[in-house]
Design an enzyme around this catalytic site. Structure first.
Site, PDB file in Angstrom:
ATOM      1  N   LYS A  55       0.838  -1.209   0.000  1.00  7.56           N
ATOM      2  CA  LYS A  55       0.000   0.000   0.000  1.00  7.56           C
ATOM      3  C   LYS A  55       0.869   1.253   0.000  1.00  7.56           C
ATOM      4  O   LYS A  55       0.600   2.215  -0.726  1.00  7.56           O
ATOM      5  CB  LYS A  55      -0.934  -0.014   1.221  1.00  7.56           C
ATOM      6  CG  LYS A  55      -2.047  -1.039   1.079  1.00  7.56           C
ATOM      7  CD  LYS A  55      -2.774  -1.337   2.384  1.00  7.56           C
ATOM      8  CE  LYS A  55      -3.787  -2.464   2.156  1.00  7.56           C
ATOM      9  NZ  LYS A  55      -4.398  -2.995   3.369  1.00  7.56           N
ATOM     10  N   GLN A  99      -4.687  -1.356   9.495  1.00  7.32           N
ATOM     11  CA  GLN A  99      -4.625  -2.724   8.959  1.00  7.32           C
ATOM     12  C   GLN A  99      -5.211  -3.719   9.961  1.00  7.32           C
ATOM     13  O   GLN A  99      -4.881  -3.716  11.139  1.00  7.32           O
ATOM     14  CB  GLN A  99      -3.162  -3.083   8.646  1.00  7.32           C
ATOM     15  CG  GLN A  99      -2.975  -4.419   7.966  1.00  7.32           C
ATOM     16  CD  GLN A  99      -3.509  -4.474   6.531  1.00  7.32           C
ATOM     17  OE1 GLN A  99      -3.626  -3.456   5.854  1.00  7.32           O
ATOM     18  NE2 GLN A  99      -3.834  -5.661   6.071  1.00  7.32           N
ATOM     19  N   ASP A 122     -11.126   2.908   3.858  1.00  5.39           N
ATOM     20  CA  ASP A 122     -11.455   1.486   3.911  1.00  5.39           C
ATOM     21  C   ASP A 122     -12.970   1.286   3.864  1.00  5.39           C
ATOM     22  O   ASP A 122     -13.426   0.158   3.682  1.00  5.39           O
ATOM     23  CB  ASP A 122     -10.961   0.939   5.252  1.00  5.39           C
ATOM     24  CG  ASP A 122     -10.060  -0.253   5.104  1.00  5.39           C
ATOM     25  OD1 ASP A 122      -9.811  -0.677   3.966  1.00  5.39           O
ATOM     26  OD2 ASP A 122      -9.616  -0.755   6.140  1.00  5.39           O
TER      27      ASP A 122
END
Ligand code: GUN
Length: 297
Positions: A55, A99, A122
């Site tokens: 990422k 994460q 997200d």
């Protein structure tokens, strides 16, 4: 029936990253705005570390500002909340991703709830789930967004199509169903308690498998010519007894790929289908968030 067209998720993701990089360059040149992504990683999970590195690398390659905050596995809930609050208040950061999974002892729900919904690239906050369900502009989880981009690429207008989503998770099943509904499909969400799952799947012009069971969807569950999107990532032992005895594993999807290829019109492979789209969509979400936060979208 001819063999299915294999959807090249890597090529689609490359193309999307190219579009994102061009938009980042335009925002910098015309508005002095550099979209910024912050990724937070807690602990030493090896798979998570690989995803997080990717990422960071991909956001830098697209010309974005990119930071990764690595906290030790001993970090407390308070440490993590403080980090999220700092990022919420940082004007150089437009997208925040924590994460998952988080180490045991940390309440993931509370951490996700602390993320500013307008920086929630997200799409995991309840606010963004609610926006999606009520048809308002918000930020949509990356994997569902990737599925929709692939479907629009191969089918164009999705209006009136029968879509069946197998799986009802917060991360994929529910949001992908909402996106398909927003695209004017007739949507069924099927799950482990659904009766006669094969018959439900056989009605689908669009079949999204997001159930987390290796090769569960068989060839005879698929309507001839359907578009099959396989979101599953399952590690299974090799059939070859020598490799299996060595403990070697391979990644397969939720769809029995070889069988499905004989029936479907289009299908995403695993790996190389939906997976590569996910990070590209994260970059796109970060650009979208930056533009909205600056009144440019
Ligand atoms: N871990 C595996 N997939 C994801 C994802 O999509 N978002 C986050 N935050 N963590 C993940």
């Amino acid at each position: 029936m001819a063999r299915a067209i294999i959807i090249d998720g890597k090529a689609q993701a490359d193309a999307l990253r190219g579009r994102v990089a061009a938009e980042v360059a335009r925002l910098k040149a015309e508005h002095g705005l550099q979209p910024g992504l912050a990724v937070v990683l807690v602990g030493e999970d090896a798979a998570s570390a690989i995803y997080v590195r990717s990422k960071g690398e991909q956001s830098l390659a697209a010309g974005m500002h990119s930071v990764t905050h690595r906290l030790p596995a001993t970090a407390t809930q308070g440490d993590l909340l403080a980090q999220v609050e700092r990022l919420n208040g940082d004007p150089a950061i437009h997208g925040i991703l924590v994460q998952l999974p988080l180490p045991a002892g940390i309440d993931s729900g509370a951490i996700l709830a602390a993320i500013d919904p307008d920086k929630d690239v997200d799409g995991l906050t309840t606010v963004n789930a609610g926006r999606l369900a009520s048809g308002q502009a918000g930020l949509v989880s990356c994997t569902p967004l990737g599925c929709l981009i692939l479907l629009r690429e191969i089918l164009g207008d999705l209006t009136g199509k029968r879509a069946v989503v197998v799986g009802r998770s917060i991360l994929v099943g529910r949001p992908v169903a909402q996106l398909l509904l927003g695209a004017d499909c007739t949507v069924t969400i099927a799950h482990s308690k659904s009766r006669d799952l094969p018959a439900i799947c056989r009605e689908a012009d669009i079949l999204v498998a997001a159930v987390g069971v290796a090769q569960m969807v068989r060839g005879d569950w698929i309507k001839p010519g359907a578009a099959v999107i396989d979101v599953g990532i399952n590690r299974v032992p090799f059939r070859d007894p020598v490799k299996a005895a060595q403990g070697k594993t391979k990644v397969v999807g939720d769809v029995a790929f070889a069988e499905a290829c004989e029936v479907a019109g289009w299908i995403t492979p695993v790996p190389g289908g939906v997976g590569p789209m996910t990070v590209a969509c994260l970059l796109q979400n970060t650009v979208t968030a930056a533009k909205r936060l600056h009144g440019l979208a």
